[in-house]
Design a protein around this motif. Structure first.
Motif, PDB file in Angstrom:
ATOM      1  N   ASP A  13       0.853  -1.195   0.000  1.00 59.25           N
ATOM      2  CA  ASP A  13       0.000   0.000   0.000  1.00 59.25           C
ATOM      3  C   ASP A  13       0.889   1.245   0.000  1.00 59.25           C
ATOM      4  O   ASP A  13       1.867   1.321   0.742  1.00 59.25           O
ATOM      5  N   GLU A  40      -8.484  -6.697  -7.510  1.00 65.29           N
ATOM      6  CA  GLU A  40      -8.759  -7.715  -6.486  1.00 65.29           C
ATOM      7  C   GLU A  40      -8.452  -7.167  -5.100  1.00 65.29           C
ATOM      8  O   GLU A  40      -7.537  -6.363  -4.958  1.00 65.29           O
ATOM      9  N   PRO A  41      -9.114  -7.612  -4.030  1.00 64.94           N
ATOM     10  CA  PRO A  41     -10.322  -8.415  -4.174  1.00 64.94           C
ATOM     11  C   PRO A  41     -11.381  -7.571  -4.892  1.00 64.94           C
ATOM     12  O   PRO A  41     -11.492  -6.400  -4.623  1.00 64.94           O
ATOM     13  N   LEU A  55     -11.650  -5.815   3.797  1.00 67.61           N
ATOM     14  CA  LEU A  55     -10.919  -4.573   4.066  1.00 67.61           C
ATOM     15  C   LEU A  55     -11.396  -3.842   5.318  1.00 67.61           C
ATOM     16  O   LEU A  55     -10.786  -2.863   5.721  1.00 67.61           O
ATOM     17  N   ARG A  72     -11.692 -14.297  -5.673  1.00 72.64           N
ATOM     18  CA  ARG A  72     -10.862 -14.560  -6.874  1.00 72.64           C
ATOM     19  C   ARG A  72     -11.523 -15.580  -7.788  1.00 72.64           C
ATOM     20  O   ARG A  72     -11.474 -15.449  -9.013  1.00 72.64           O
ATOM     21  N   ASP A  93      -5.438  -4.914 -10.909  1.00 69.69           N
ATOM     22  CA  ASP A  93      -4.817  -4.273  -9.752  1.00 69.69           C
ATOM     23  C   ASP A  93      -4.806  -5.299  -8.613  1.00 69.69           C
ATOM     24  O   ASP A  93      -5.817  -5.475  -7.949  1.00 69.69           O
ATOM     25  N   ARG A  94      -3.706  -6.000  -8.485  1.00 70.45           N
ATOM     26  CA  ARG A  94      -3.459  -7.098  -7.532  1.00 70.45           C
ATOM     27  C   ARG A  94      -4.067  -8.418  -8.016  1.00 70.45           C
ATOM     28  O   ARG A  94      -5.124  -8.451  -8.629  1.00 70.45           O
ATOM     29  N   ALA A  98      -0.559 -10.954  -4.080  1.00 69.26           N
ATOM     30  CA  ALA A  98      -0.965 -10.152  -2.913  1.00 69.26           C
ATOM     31  C   ALA A  98      -1.368 -11.054  -1.748  1.00 69.26           C
ATOM     32  O   ALA A  98      -1.128 -10.717  -0.586  1.00 69.26           O
ATOM     33  N   THR A  99      -1.976 -12.196  -2.041  1.00 68.15           N
ATOM     34  CA  THR A  99      -2.374 -13.107  -0.965  1.00 68.15           C
ATOM     35  C   THR A  99      -1.140 -13.715  -0.297  1.00 68.15           C
ATOM     36  O   THR A  99      -1.080 -13.822   0.933  1.00 68.15           O
ATOM     37  N   GLN A 103      -1.452 -12.127   3.300  1.00 64.66           N
ATOM     38  CA  GLN A 103      -1.900 -13.166   4.232  1.00 64.66           C
ATOM     39  C   GLN A 103      -0.712 -14.074   4.605  1.00 64.66           C
ATOM     40  O   GLN A 103      -0.575 -14.467   5.759  1.00 64.66           O
ATOM     41  N   ASP A 158      -7.748   1.899   5.424  1.00 64.73           N
ATOM     42  CA  ASP A 158      -8.530   0.678   5.598  1.00 64.73           C
ATOM     43  C   ASP A 158      -7.775  -0.252   6.551  1.00 64.73           C
ATOM     44  O   ASP A 158      -6.729   0.111   7.095  1.00 64.73           O
ATOM     45  N   PHE A 160      -5.840  -2.815   6.233  1.00 63.94           N
ATOM     46  CA  PHE A 160      -4.422  -3.111   5.965  1.00 63.94           C
ATOM     47  C   PHE A 160      -3.569  -1.847   6.046  1.00 63.94           C
ATOM     48  O   PHE A 160      -2.474  -1.864   6.610  1.00 63.94           O
ATOM     49  N   GLU A 161      -4.089  -0.759   5.485  1.00 67.37           N
ATOM     50  CA  GLU A 161      -3.307   0.491   5.497  1.00 67.37           C
ATOM     51  C   GLU A 161      -3.019   0.955   6.917  1.00 67.37           C
ATOM     52  O   GLU A 161      -2.066   1.700   7.147  1.00 67.37           O
TER      53      GLU A 161
HETATM   54  P1  TYD Z   1      -5.605  -1.727  -2.824  1.00 63.59           P
HETATM   55  O1  TYD Z   1      -5.394  -2.630  -3.977  1.00 63.59           O
HETATM   56  O2  TYD Z   1      -4.401  -1.053  -2.282  1.00 63.59           O
HETATM   57  O3  TYD Z   1      -6.733  -0.724  -3.247  1.00 63.59           O
HETATM   58  P2  TYD Z   1      -6.887   0.782  -2.821  1.00 63.59           P
HETATM   59  O4  TYD Z   1      -5.960   1.504  -3.735  1.00 63.59           O
HETATM   60  O5  TYD Z   1      -8.339   1.025  -3.064  1.00 63.59           O
HETATM   61  O6  TYD Z   1      -6.496   0.863  -1.367  1.00 63.59           O
HETATM   62  O7  TYD Z   1      -6.366  -2.422  -1.592  1.00 63.59           O
HETATM   63  C1  TYD Z   1      -6.544  -3.750  -1.461  1.00 63.59           C
HETATM   64  C2  TYD Z   1      -6.038  -4.203  -0.110  1.00 63.59           C
HETATM   65  O8  TYD Z   1      -6.331  -5.597   0.036  1.00 63.59           O
HETATM   66  C3  TYD Z   1      -4.554  -4.033   0.064  1.00 63.59           C
HETATM   67  O9  TYD Z   1      -4.286  -3.532   1.361  1.00 63.59           O
HETATM   68  C4  TYD Z   1      -4.020  -5.438  -0.022  1.00 63.59           C
HETATM   69  C5  TYD Z   1      -5.170  -6.289   0.420  1.00 63.59           C
HETATM   70  N1  TYD Z   1      -5.187  -7.630  -0.210  1.00 63.59           N
HETATM   71  C6  TYD Z   1      -4.925  -8.755   0.560  1.00 63.59           C
HETATM   72  O10 TYD Z   1      -4.655  -8.624   1.772  1.00 63.59           O
HETATM   73  N2  TYD Z   1      -4.948  -9.987  -0.022  1.00 63.59           N
HETATM   74  C7  TYD Z   1      -5.227 -10.163  -1.340  1.00 63.59           C
HETATM   75  O11 TYD Z   1      -5.236 -11.304  -1.842  1.00 63.59           O
HETATM   76  C8  TYD Z   1      -5.507  -9.002  -2.131  1.00 63.59           C
HETATM   77  C9  TYD Z   1      -5.830  -9.143  -3.589  1.00 63.59           C
HETATM   78  C10 TYD Z   1      -5.475  -7.749  -1.520  1.00 63.59           C
END
Ligand code: TYD
Length: 213
Positions: A13, A40-41, A55, A72, A93-94, A98-99, A103, A158, A160-161
């Motif tokens: 992020d 994704e997601p 999120l 997915r 976009d991902r 990313a998983t 994760q 969010d 994760f951020e």
């Molecule tokens: P992101 O792609 O950064 O979108 P935005 O720009 O709208 O913030 O946000 C998706 C978030 O989901 C990002 O923090 C990563 C997380 N994520 C996972 O944890 N696992 C996954 O498999 C995917 C695809 C995303």
């Protein structure tokens, strides 16, 4: 018929990947290709609903992994595989890296389980019935400290951020490990460069593959 192309964009992020999808789509469209932009997601109504949950809601790491892979599956079956079969360019976009990064490396969840889910969800959905993987993954690599500065104050974070920088150090290592394990698929983009220079790197990476003149 023109072969479909599947390109994913990845990075922690704050690495700035999302802002480059439009420019990349424009390059392919100028070359006469039909482009499908997605994320994704997400990417289908059900997968977008799952995205909102993933999120925002705290949850067990297996639950989280099952939900991103459930999203997915819908996305692959309904959107990605049909677009590739029509010969389109899918800019995502991902995707699954990313998983493994979030994760797996970030949360410390079992990557063997993730690999099993990857096989179930992406198995037999690729061109030629192989495991569906991106043809190219643009990995926007940026130091977690710089990414945190870029994110700070930008908007309400969010789930994760809102994680501490140590979490993103692990995620960044997760991406580096995935890139090392599949070097032919990955192109590293130095995301600390000015935006225009990053855009040039992205275009060069795609041209090197011979997909754009
Ligand atoms: P992101 O792609 O950064 O979108 P935005 O720009 O709208 O913030 O946000 C998706 C978030 O989901 C990002 O923090 C990563 C997380 N994520 C996972 O944890 N696992 C996954 O498999 C995917 C695809 C995303």
């Amino acid at each position: 018929m023109t072969r479909g192309l599947f390109i994913s964009l990845e990075g922690i992020d704050g690495a700035g990947k999302s802002s480059h999808i439009d420019a990349l789509a424009g390059l392919f469209e100028a070359a006469g290709r039909t482009v499908r932009r997605t994320r994704e997601p997400g990417g289908t109504p059900l997968a977008e609903t799952l995205r909102t949950l993933v999120l925002s809601e705290p949850m067990d790491p297996l639950t989280e992994s099952l939900l991103v892979f459930a999203a997915r599956r819908e996305h692959v079956v309904q959107v990605i595989a049909p677009a590739l079969a029509r010969g389109e360019v899918v800019l995502c976009d991902r995707f699954t890296d990313a998983t493994f990064a979030y994760q797996g490396a970030g949360r410390g969840f079992d990557t063997g389980v993730l690999a099993t889910l990857e096989g179930w969800v992406q198995g037999g959905q690729g061109q030629g019935g192989a495991l569906l993987q991106p043809d190219l993954t643009l990995w926007f690599d940026l130091a977690p400290e710089i990414a945190a500065e870029r994110l700070a104050g930008a908007r309400l974070p969010d789930k994760f951020e809102a994680q501490p920088v140590e979490f993103f150090r692990r995620v960044a290592r997760g991406y580096a490990d995935r890139a090392a394990a599949d070097a032919a698929r990955f192109e590293r983009i130095g995301a600390d460069a000015p935006r225009e220079a990053v855009r040039t790197q992205v275009a060069a990476a795609v041209r090197r593959r011979g997909w754009l003149a």
